[in-house]
Design an enzyme around this catalytic site. Structure first.
Site, PDB file in Angstrom:
ATOM      1  N   HIS A   1      34.168  13.814   0.996  1.00  0.00           N
ATOM      2  CA  HIS A   1      35.041  12.658   1.274  1.00  0.00           C
ATOM      3  C   HIS A   1      34.865  11.497   0.310  1.00  0.00           C
ATOM      4  CE1 HIS A   1      32.398   9.715   3.588  1.00  0.00           C
ATOM      5  NE2 HIS A   1      31.648  10.791   3.706  1.00  0.00           N
TER       6      HIS A   1
ATOM      7  N   ASN B   1      25.035   3.936  -4.253  1.00  0.00           N
ATOM      8  CA  ASN B   1      26.317   3.737  -3.594  1.00  0.00           C
ATOM      9  C   ASN B   1      26.717   2.267  -3.493  1.00  0.00           C
ATOM     10  OD1 ASN B   1      23.940   4.211  -1.884  1.00  0.00           O
ATOM     11  ND2 ASN B   1      25.239   3.515  -0.209  1.00  0.00           N
TER      12      ASN B   1
ATOM     13  N   SER C   1      29.245  15.434  -1.333  1.00  0.00           N
ATOM     14  CA  SER C   1      30.084  15.174  -0.157  1.00  0.00           C
ATOM     15  C   SER C   1      31.549  15.209  -0.583  1.00  0.00           C
ATOM     16  CB  SER C   1      29.756  13.801   0.420  1.00  0.00           C
ATOM     17  OG  SER C   1      30.496  13.571   1.592  1.00  0.00           O
TER      18      SER C   1
ATOM     19  N   GLN D   1      27.710   9.970  -4.869  1.00  0.00           N
ATOM     20  CA  GLN D   1      28.597   8.971  -5.490  1.00  0.00           C
ATOM     21  C   GLN D   1      28.894   9.300  -6.947  1.00  0.00           C
ATOM     22  OE1 GLN D   1      30.157   6.563  -3.956  1.00  0.00           O
ATOM     23  NE2 GLN D   1      29.048   6.456  -2.025  1.00  0.00           N
TER      24      GLN D   1
ATOM     25  N   THR E   1      29.858  28.551  12.246  1.00  0.00           N
ATOM     26  CA  THR E   1      31.144  29.025  11.710  1.00  0.00           C
ATOM     27  C   THR E   1      31.673  28.030  10.692  1.00  0.00           C
ATOM     28  OG1 THR E   1      31.598  30.155  13.763  1.00  0.00           O
ATOM     29  CG2 THR E   1      33.502  29.702  12.357  1.00  0.00           C
TER      30      THR E   1
ATOM     31  N   CYS F   1      27.752   2.215   6.362  1.00  0.00           N
ATOM     32  CA  CYS F   1      26.930   2.647   7.497  1.00  0.00           C
ATOM     33  C   CYS F   1      25.880   1.627   7.897  1.00  0.00           C
ATOM     34  CB  CYS F   1      26.273   3.980   7.171  1.00  0.00           C
ATOM     35  SG  CYS F   1      26.292   4.361   5.457  1.00  0.00           S
TER      36      CYS F   1
HETATM   37  N1  PLP Z   1      24.539   9.636   0.020  1.00  0.00           N
HETATM   38  C1  PLP Z   1      25.205   8.602  -0.511  1.00  0.00           C
HETATM   39  C2  PLP Z   1      24.745   8.038  -1.807  1.00  0.00           C
HETATM   40  C3  PLP Z   1      26.315   8.072   0.155  1.00  0.00           C
HETATM   41  O1  PLP Z   1      26.963   7.040  -0.369  1.00  0.00           O
HETATM   42  C4  PLP Z   1      26.712   8.651   1.383  1.00  0.00           C
HETATM   43  C5  PLP Z   1      27.852   8.101   2.144  1.00  0.00           C
HETATM   44  O2  PLP Z   1      27.968   6.911   2.352  1.00  0.00           O
HETATM   45  C6  PLP Z   1      25.984   9.725   1.889  1.00  0.00           C
HETATM   46  C7  PLP Z   1      24.905  10.195   1.179  1.00  0.00           C
HETATM   47  C8  PLP Z   1      26.333  10.389   3.178  1.00  0.00           C
HETATM   48  O3  PLP Z   1      27.466  11.198   3.040  1.00  0.00           O
HETATM   49  P1  PLP Z   1      28.116  11.925   4.314  1.00  0.00           P
HETATM   50  O4  PLP Z   1      29.025  10.897   4.911  1.00  0.00           O
HETATM   51  O5  PLP Z   1      28.883  13.103   3.782  1.00  0.00           O
HETATM   52  O6  PLP Z   1      27.009  12.313   5.203  1.00  0.00           O
END
Ligand code: PLP
Length: 388
Positions: free
Chosen positions: A201, A153, A199, A181, A236, A328
């Site tokens: 988003h 990422n 994911s 990613q 749910t 994060c």
């Molecule tokens: N894995 C990777 C490589 C990511 O870049 C991210 C998000 O930053 C995640 C996992 C976590 O995703 P989520 O926000 O859906 O928990």
């Protein structure tokens, strides 16, 4: 208008996705477990979305389960696999991951180490790549599971997942990959993995919805109990989120054809930065990467690592959103301050060099005009930094 180049943190909701979700937020709000027609309609929506997400990774719909996030999917996969194995195979006490995984995976492995698992963390080279020879030397008949992300990422570096999976399987170990990613940016085929995390988003879908591909027959014990998702993940269903994920996955599959254009824009940004900023270098530039990501370390006037935080702030003031490593770990979420990126330090960068690095991550909505606007800011920014 902000020039948003932080798409590895999260992406804008695609208008098509919003349109697909809106009816579930207002009219079609029934519980998919309800017996009436409205419940059946909601069930159909979830099942259509499951087919859309499955299609993106070449999976059968039945092998895809929805979760509340990719973090949750990764936890469900790894804990679900290990708890199931513990019941049947007492000889495997070793698990392996890489030094550059997402913090969610690394924290889980730390926890598993505390619970008594033998944990190996595979180092990476200066380009962010782990060695399959090293992996082969570490994996044995005592290895239960190997987890390696599909693409990093922070740097966009594509990891040798097919080789890693083959090595794991040759020793009877399970293979999990975090393809968060990669999916929608490069072709992702679930066939190499026993477990694969996604994911919504990161592909112009909504936040708060993830998915786990679970190979049919792969060992698994549910992390969250309940009758939903074939009893594999209770709770749910988030119908609007799941419907949005389905729409986003279908768009992502279409847009894969345009990855060349994304790569062209990224290269224009990258070569433009290198031409305008003496001493700038691309982290992971020697490896194959996602077409949307560029992680660049900046030097000050004397060739020393620049202050990345200051650069980020100045770009922000100019309306340009980029990031330092993963969102994060930036402290913005109460994560506890600005630690140097564990990915860049694993690649051998000093703390100062890691802190001089910025991640630019594009999306299919990024334009050449935006890239040129970013490039046009750089000479003045460099002059100010050198003068300071
Ligand atoms: N894995 C990777 C490589 C990511 O870049 C991210 C998000 O930053 C995640 C996992 C976590 O995703 P989520 O926000 O859906 O928990």
């Amino acid at each position: 208008m902000t020039i948003y180049l932080d798409n590895n943190a999260t992406t804008a909701l695609a208008p098509e996705v919003r349109e697909a979700m809106l009816p579930c937020l207002f009219g079609d709000y029934a519980n998919p477990s309800s017996p009436h027609s409205a419940g059946m309609a909601a069930r159909r929506l979830v099942s259509d979305a499951r087919a859309q997400v499955a299609a993106l990774i070449g999976a059968k719909p039945a092998d895809v389960m929805f979760t509340g996030s990719a973090t949750e999917a990764t936890h469900a996969a790894i804990l679900g696999a290990l708890r199931s194995l513990e019941e049947t195979d007492h000889t495997r006490d070793h698990i392996l991951t890489t030094a550059v995984e997402h913090p969610a995976t690394l924290a889980l492995f730390d926890d598993l180490r505390n619970q008594g698992w033998r944990v190996s963390v595979l180092p990476v080279n200066a380009d962010g790549l782990p060695s399959l020879v090293d992996l082969g030397a570490l994996v044995s008949e005592r290895t239960a599971l190997v987890s390696m992300m599909w693409a990093n990422n922070e740097t966009g570096v594509l990891m040798p997942v097919a080789g890693a999976s083959a090595i794991a399987h040759a020793h009877g170990a399970l293979f999990h990959t975090d393809a968060v990613q990669a999916a929608g940016r490069v072709a992702v085929e679930c066939g190499i993995a026993d477990y694969l995390t996604l994911s919504a988003h990161k592909m112009h879908g909504p936040k708060g919805v993830g998915a786990l591909y679970l190979r049919k027959g792969a060992p698994f014990r549910p992390l969250v109990h309940g009758h939903q998702e074939r009893r594999r993940h209770g709770g749910t269903e988030n119908v609007p989120g799941i419907v949005g994920f389905g729409a986003a996955a279908s768009l992502a599959a279409l847009w894969l054809d345009e990855a060349g254009l994304l790569g062209f824009l990224r290269d224009r940004l990258e070569s433009g930065v290198l031409a305008r900023w003496p001493g700038a270098l691309v982290n992971g530039g020697g490896a194959a990467r996602l077409p949307n990501t560029s992680n660049i370390r900046f030097a000050d006037g004397q060739g020393r690592p620049a202050d990345g935080e200051e650069l980020l702030t100045r770009l922000d003031r100019a309306g340009i959103a980029v990031s330092m490593g993963a969102a994060c770990s930036s402290g913005a979420n109460g994560g506890g301050g600005n630690e140097p990126s564990h990915v860049l330090t694993a690649m051998g960068l000093s703390g100062a060099a890691a802190a001089s690095s910025l991640r630019f991550s594009l999306s299919r909505y990024s334009t050449a005009a935006e890239i040129d606007a970013v490039l046009s800011e750089l000479p003045a920014l460099h002059a100010r930094l050198v003068a300071a």
